[in-house]
Design a protein around this motif. Structure first.
Motif, PDB file in Angstrom:
ATOM      1  N   LYS A 184       0.848  -1.203   0.000  1.00 60.39           N
ATOM      2  CA  LYS A 184       0.000   0.000   0.000  1.00 60.39           C
ATOM      3  C   LYS A 184       0.879   1.247   0.000  1.00 60.39           C
ATOM      4  N   LEU A 187       2.150   1.820  -3.492  1.00 60.47           N
ATOM      5  CA  LEU A 187       1.073   2.384  -4.329  1.00 60.47           C
ATOM      6  C   LEU A 187       0.899   3.872  -4.034  1.00 60.47           C
ATOM      7  N   ASN A 188       0.852   4.201  -2.765  1.00 62.79           N
ATOM      8  CA  ASN A 188       0.667   5.593  -2.360  1.00 62.79           C
ATOM      9  C   ASN A 188       1.840   6.461  -2.825  1.00 62.79           C
ATOM     10  N   ILE A 191       1.565   7.169  -6.597  1.00 60.56           N
ATOM     11  CA  ILE A 191       0.395   7.929  -7.058  1.00 60.56           C
ATOM     12  C   ILE A 191       0.255   9.277  -6.340  1.00 60.56           C
ATOM     13  N   ASN A 192       0.199   9.246  -5.019  1.00 62.93           N
ATOM     14  CA  ASN A 192      -0.251  10.437  -4.276  1.00 62.93           C
ATOM     15  C   ASN A 192       0.603  11.685  -4.493  1.00 62.93           C
ATOM     16  N   ASN A 202      -6.515  11.141  -9.741  1.00 58.70           N
ATOM     17  CA  ASN A 202      -5.657   9.970  -9.996  1.00 58.70           C
ATOM     18  C   ASN A 202      -5.569   9.680 -11.493  1.00 58.70           C
ATOM     19  N   VAL A 242      -4.908   0.746 -10.453  1.00 62.22           N
ATOM     20  CA  VAL A 242      -5.532   1.634  -9.450  1.00 62.22           C
ATOM     21  C   VAL A 242      -5.782   3.024 -10.056  1.00 62.22           C
ATOM     22  N   THR A 246      -9.542   4.309 -10.141  1.00 62.75           N
ATOM     23  CA  THR A 246      -9.892   5.452  -9.275  1.00 62.75           C
ATOM     24  C   THR A 246      -9.678   6.775 -10.029  1.00 62.75           C
ATOM     25  N   SER A 251      -6.532  11.708  -4.748  1.00 58.38           N
ATOM     26  CA  SER A 251      -5.826  10.875  -3.760  1.00 58.38           C
ATOM     27  C   SER A 251      -5.970  11.500  -2.369  1.00 58.38           C
ATOM     28  N   SER A 252      -5.734  10.682  -1.344  1.00 61.75           N
ATOM     29  CA  SER A 252      -5.881  11.192   0.030  1.00 61.75           C
ATOM     30  C   SER A 252      -4.902  12.338   0.289  1.00 61.75           C
TER      31      SER A 252
HETATM   32  O1  KPL Z   1      -4.903   4.836  -1.193  1.00 57.54           O
HETATM   33  C1  KPL Z   1      -4.978   5.717  -2.024  1.00 57.54           C
HETATM   34  C2  KPL Z   1      -4.951   7.107  -1.517  1.00 57.54           C
HETATM   35  O2  KPL Z   1      -5.474   8.019  -2.166  1.00 57.54           O
HETATM   36  O3  KPL Z   1      -4.381   7.291  -0.420  1.00 57.54           O
HETATM   37  C3  KPL Z   1      -5.036   5.370  -3.481  1.00 57.54           C
HETATM   38  C4  KPL Z   1      -6.428   5.558  -4.008  1.00 57.54           C
HETATM   39  C5  KPL Z   1      -4.635   3.923  -3.674  1.00 57.54           C
HETATM   40  C6  KPL Z   1      -4.077   6.214  -4.270  1.00 57.54           C
HETATM   41  O4  KPL Z   1      -2.771   5.983  -3.857  1.00 57.54           O
END
Ligand code: KPL
Ligand code: NAD
Length: 305
Positions: A184, A187-188, A191-192, A202, A242, A246, A251-252
């Motif tokens: 996780k 992934l974060n 992306i984030n 995203n 992802v 999404t 993202s968060s």
């Molecule tokens: O967990 C996520 C977040 O936004 O914190 C995702 C949707 C996987 C993007 O990294």
């Protein structure tokens, strides 16, 4: 009578857990910061869960950290950057058989908490549930998901998972919780930060395919070097999946920045860069991403730790 759950932190996830446990008649108590917050909570008359547009209020009993009763089961629902200090103040109240369940995203805070309370069994969680506050003492259950729980040093599942069944909290005991948390985190990291730097949802990262792929390559190197090869498997494909699934979401981290809230950068990208440095692994793009993100946070007047 089953053991009381003490929920530390009346934010989004803390309220989501406390209300569902209360709904199932599982004994639960809320720990709020201080007497001012306790008075405000008591005036509100409880915690409100908003689900599928319907609101239900639960008068979950609450207390401050300096209350005296021993704690046997503590659910820590603070942000990663608050967890260590929040648990430290409760350490004297933890019973010898205490269990501490840590809901924090990223890595680093869980070990810091565990070091504060060596007598307790610490259980790490990774959740894909989504919730946000639309007011004080209120939570909107926005995204149904799943929570994995595990104890890296003890594979046996605790009996209280029955409480989660009763409360309708979808979960699974995981014997490889660190792999899940690393996956996780990777992934974060892929992306984030980019959604913040490119100021996009995203799905906007589909236009930055090469940048994402380069980061995934370095994250794979990191995961393999730090003994997490399973978390590295098909990472790039998963990141692309992802991003696609999404695409319409922010993202968060983007949401934190947009709402001028402190991010959990130190427990996500910051943790990845720190572990890479510890392994003397040169990951130039990941390091550059961290510097760019820190500069962006500074330019917005937000904390960068
Ligand atoms: O967990 C996520 C977040 O936004 O914190 C995702 C949707 C996987 C993007 O990294
Ligand atoms: P939040 O900011 O909504 O809630 C945290 C709460 O902890 C706040 O109410 C804060 O006042 C309280 N708190 C902090 N220090 C405290 C102390 N010393 N004593 C008492 N209360 C204290 O945060 P959240 O969104 O619920 O996130 C909690 C963790 O769960 C984060 O690590 C987050 O990344 C993770 N997470 C959140 C979601 C989500 O949808 N919200 C989903 C998955 C994971």
């Amino acid at each position: 009578m089953s053991t009381t759950w003490h929920v530390l932190g009346a934010g989004s996830l803390g309220t989501l857990w406390a209300t569902r446990l209360a709904r199932a008649a599982v004994p639960v108590r809320l720990i709020v910061r201080d007497s001012t917050r306790l008075q405000a909570y008591q005036a509100a008359g409880g915690l409100t869960l908003v689900e599928h547009g319907a609101e239900l209020r639960f008068p979950v009993p609450a207390e401050t950290p300096d209350s005296q009763a021993p704690i046997h089961r503590l659910l820590v629902a603070c942000k990663a950057y608050d967890a260590e200090q929040a648990v430290a103040q409760l350490a004297p109240r933890l019973a010898p058989d205490a269990e501490v369940i840590l809901l924090q995203n990223g890595l680093g805070s869980q070990d810091a908490v565990a070091a504060q309370v060596p007598q307790a069994r610490c259980i790490y969680a990774s959740s894909t549930e989504g919730a946000f506050r639309d007011g004080d003492w209120r939570v909107v259950f926005a995204g149904h998901g799943f929570t994995w729980l595990g104890d890296a040093s003890h594979p046996v599942a605790p009996i209280w998972l029955d409480d989660l069944d009763a409360a309708g909290i979808p979960h699974e005991w995981s014997t490889d919780i660190l792999t899940r948390l690393w996956r996780k985190l990777a992934l974060n990291c892929a992306i984030n930060p980019l959604t913040v730097l490119h100021d996009c949802r995203n799905g906007g990262l589909q236009a930055h395919h090469c940048e994402v792929a380069t980061l995934c390559g370095e994250l794979i190197e990191l995961l393999e070097r730090c003994g997490q090869p399973a978390a590295a498997e098909n990472l790039q494909q998963e990141v692309e999946r992802v991003i696609h699934a999404t695409a319409a979401n922010y993202s968060s981290m983007y949401q934190d920045v947009n709402n001028r809230r402190r991010t959990e950068i130190s427990y996500l990208l910051g943790h990845a860069c720190k572990v890479a440095a510890r392994h003397q692994l040169n990951l130039p793009h990941l390091n550059q991403l961290e510097s760019r993100l820190i500069s962006r946070l500074h330019s917005l007047g937000l904390p960068s730790d």
